[in-house]
Structure formats: C-alpha cells, structure tokens
Design an enzyme around this catalytic site. Structure first.
Site, PDB file in Angstrom:
ATOM      1  N   ASP A  14       2.438  38.842  31.295  1.00 48.32           N
ATOM      2  CA  ASP A  14       2.826  39.256  29.970  1.00 48.32           C
ATOM      3  C   ASP A  14       3.220  40.651  30.212  1.00 48.32           C
ATOM      4  OD1 ASP A  14       3.390  39.653  27.411  1.00 48.32           O
ATOM      5  OD2 ASP A  14       1.540  39.196  26.236  1.00 48.32           O
ATOM      6  N   ASP A 108       9.969  39.179  27.966  1.00 53.79           N
ATOM      7  CA  ASP A 108       8.634  39.806  28.644  1.00 53.79           C
ATOM      8  C   ASP A 108       7.622  38.853  29.146  1.00 53.79           C
ATOM      9  OD1 ASP A 108       8.276  39.170  26.187  1.00 53.79           O
ATOM     10  OD2 ASP A 108       7.047  41.066  25.521  1.00 53.79           O
ATOM     11  N   GLU A 109       7.741  37.709  29.211  1.00 52.10           N
ATOM     12  CA  GLU A 109       6.602  36.810  29.441  1.00 52.10           C
ATOM     13  C   GLU A 109       6.883  35.596  30.097  1.00 52.10           C
ATOM     14  OE1 GLU A 109       3.705  35.189  26.649  1.00 52.10           O
ATOM     15  OE2 GLU A 109       5.371  35.692  24.716  1.00 52.10           O
TER      16      GLU A 109
END
Length: 360
Positions: A14, A108-109
């Site tokens: 993350d 983003d993860e």
C-alpha cells in the site's frame, strides 16, 4: 483451534499517501508541507492528504472548506491521474519481477502471492522489504506492506506500521493477532458496523469469536458468515491476477450548487462525453447506467436502470441518463453529478491453479 498448512504467502503493498506523495515528488517545494489533492480553498472534496496535513485531521473525502478550517496553511494541488497511472505502472512492473500473481486493488495498492516467486526467495518478509526499497530507490516513493497467510490479514497488517513500514503475521501468530485486534480495525468494518458491534459487547476479535454463527448472521446478515470465518483465520480468496473491472464512472463537483434540471443536462452532457471516452479506451460496454447525485447537504442518491443490450456510446446511453434525472424531483440543490456503467461485458472465467505447501 490451530490453522493447518498449507499456507500461502500473501503480501499487501500500500503506497503511503500516494496522490499527495506524487505531488511532493514532482514539486520539491511541496515536500514537508501540508497539502491536499483535489478541491480548492472555496469548494470541493479532497481526494488525498499528505501526512503533514493528516496531523491536523485532514483526510480524504473531507470537504475543502472543513479541511482548510482544520489546517489554515493547507496547500491545494490539482489531481493528475495521467501521472498517477504512469507511476502506478512502474510500481506494478516491479511487482511482476517477483510474481505473476498480482491483484491490483487501485492505482496505489495490490496483493501479491509470493508462495512461489520468480526470485526463489522463501521469505515473504524479505521480498516485501526488497520491493519497498526498490520502489523508493527507483521511483522515489514510500510504501508500506502487510504479510500473512491470506489477503484479509495482509491487508489489515499493512496499516499497522504505516507510513514506510511493514508487519508480518506468521501462521502461528494469526489466531492471537485476530483475537486481540479491535473490531474497527477489521477490513470492511466501518463506523456503523463497529458501533453495532460495540452495542453487542464486541470490541476485539475474541469477543467476536464468542458469538455463534447463527447469532452473527442474525445481527449482520450475510456479512455475519464472513466475520465468523475471518476471526478464525479463514479467508480463502485467491489473489486474482485478472481482476474484473465491475464499473466505469465519470463525475464532477461544481463550483456552485445547481438547482435546475435544465442546467444539469448541460453538465451531464460533458460528463457523458468523458464516460464515453473511458468506455471506448477500455473497449468496454455495459447494460446498467447509474446516475449519482450528491446534494448540497452532502446526502447522496443513486438512480439506476438496466437495458437489455450493451451500450458504449453517448448516443446510446444519454437518453437513459436524462430519464433517470427526471425520474423524481430533486431533494435539494446539487453539488456533484456522476454517471457510471455497471453490468459490464468484462466477465471472464478465472484460471484455476493449485496451491503448494512451502515453508513460510
């Protein structure tokens, strides 16, 4: 109860304050300062906040006005999704050097299954640390990670040592970890559900574990079965490298509230143009159109209609949008409008693969 092998090795990576960190990466003068991505000093909703801003209570989905009240020296920057996608692609390229079993959740993860990996490294903890270091060295951004035997625990663990940290929950630690975990830290348990659990005397995982399956289903419906399993370390969802996109949307927050449906048609026309562009770019069609309306008091309403045939172009779906707009009277003036496509033509069969046992 002890969990039985074989165990998978799952990493959840993350990025730390991704949108804000990208802005600070590209603009050195913003580094170390409280910034908010999206919105402006007068209006809008922020998409992300730097850790410097979070110290003042600024967070995503907060109105710009309130964020500015909490942090008077807050700096607003525009979103740049083209740049986010560019950097996200670089991050994923690093992931794929370790495993093909990568399931992106957003820009983003992502989850990574490294049970079998391209480096032949038996330590998922070491792989996570190496990936995080490479993201920093090659891109200049910080990331956090959670490592455990399933996606649920890895996701929870990645938040424990944020920012720029990681947490490994080994197989022999899973049960105790879950028993001691506050229920509001369970992934998927929001404020409303947590409050309901508190009223039932459920504060940590061990309290949840004392409730029978029948009780949890009675209190929480289908989610009760999920809670019953995850607190016992049971979560069999595999990392899905070909994750199916379930919807495509476009929306816009207005500088001034709109009260007339006639004026809204013009705004929806522009939103529909953008949605058509996204549908064509992804070569996607859908059957369900949803109109999203956010009112000036921040209450939200959605109106949907499903057609018998797939649609992609504005000419095909915009009449449905107008129909939904005039379906019922507006409750208040409107600050945001959005259109989304669901029921997409992207369903595909997932590959079946066999999980082997390796030393964790």
């Amino acid at each position: 109860m002890e969990l039985q092998p074989p165990f998978r090795k799952i990493i959840h990576v993350d990025m730390d304050a991704f949108y804000a960190s990208v802005a600070q990466l590209d603009n050195p003068e913003l580094r170390g300062k409280a910034i908010a991505v999206g919105g402006n000093e007068l209006r809008g909703v922020i998409s992300a906040a730097s850790y410097e801003a979070r110290k003042f209570g600024v967070k995503s989905a907060m109105s710009s006005n309130l964020a500015k009240q909490k942090c008077p020296h807050l700096i607003f920057v525009k979103t740049d999704f083209a740049r986010y996608k560019e950097i996200s692609a670089k991050i994923r390229a690093i992931f794929y050097e370790y495993t093909d079993l990568v399931e992106p959740l957003s820009l983003d993860e992502a989850y990574l299954d490294v049970t079998e990996n391209k480096k032949g490294n038996p330590s998922a903890n070491d792989i996570a640390r190496e990936i995080r270091q490479r993201i920093f060295d090659e891109i200049g951004l910080r990331a956090s990670a959670g490592i455990s035997i399933n996606k649920f625990i890895a996701k929870v663990a990645s938040d424990i040592n944020k920012p720029n940290g990681q947490k490994t929950v080994h197989p022999n630690e899973v049960i105790l970890f879950l028993e001691e975990l506050p229920v509001n830290k369970f992934y998927g348990v929001g404020k409303v559900t947590a409050a309901k659990m508190y009223n039932l005397g459920i504060f940590v995982g061990n309290d949840l574990k004392k409730k029978s399956l029948e009780e949890l289903v009675k209190f929480f419906g289908k989610a009760g079965t999920n809670y019953y399993n995850i607190v016992r370390g049971i979560h069999n969802s595999k990392v899905k490298p070909n994750r199916i996109q379930k919807s495509i949307a476009a929306e816009r927050t207005f500088n001034e509230n709109i009260s007339s449906e006639i004026f809204m048609i013009d705004k929806l026309e522009k939103i529909a143009d953008e949605l058509e562009r996204r549908m064509k770019k992804s070569d996607t069609k859908g059957k369900t159109i949803t109109l999203k309306i956010k009112y000036s008091d921040f209450t939200q309403q959605t109106r949907s209609k499903t057609k018998a045939v797939f649609m992609q172009t504005k000419r095909e779906f915009f009449p449905v949008v107008k129909e939904l707009l005039f379906q019922e009277k507006l409750k208040n003036s409107v600050r945001l409008l959005g259109i989304s496509f669901g029921n997409l033509n992207t369903e595909k069969k997932e590959p079946v693969w066999v999980q082997l046992q390796f030393e964790f």
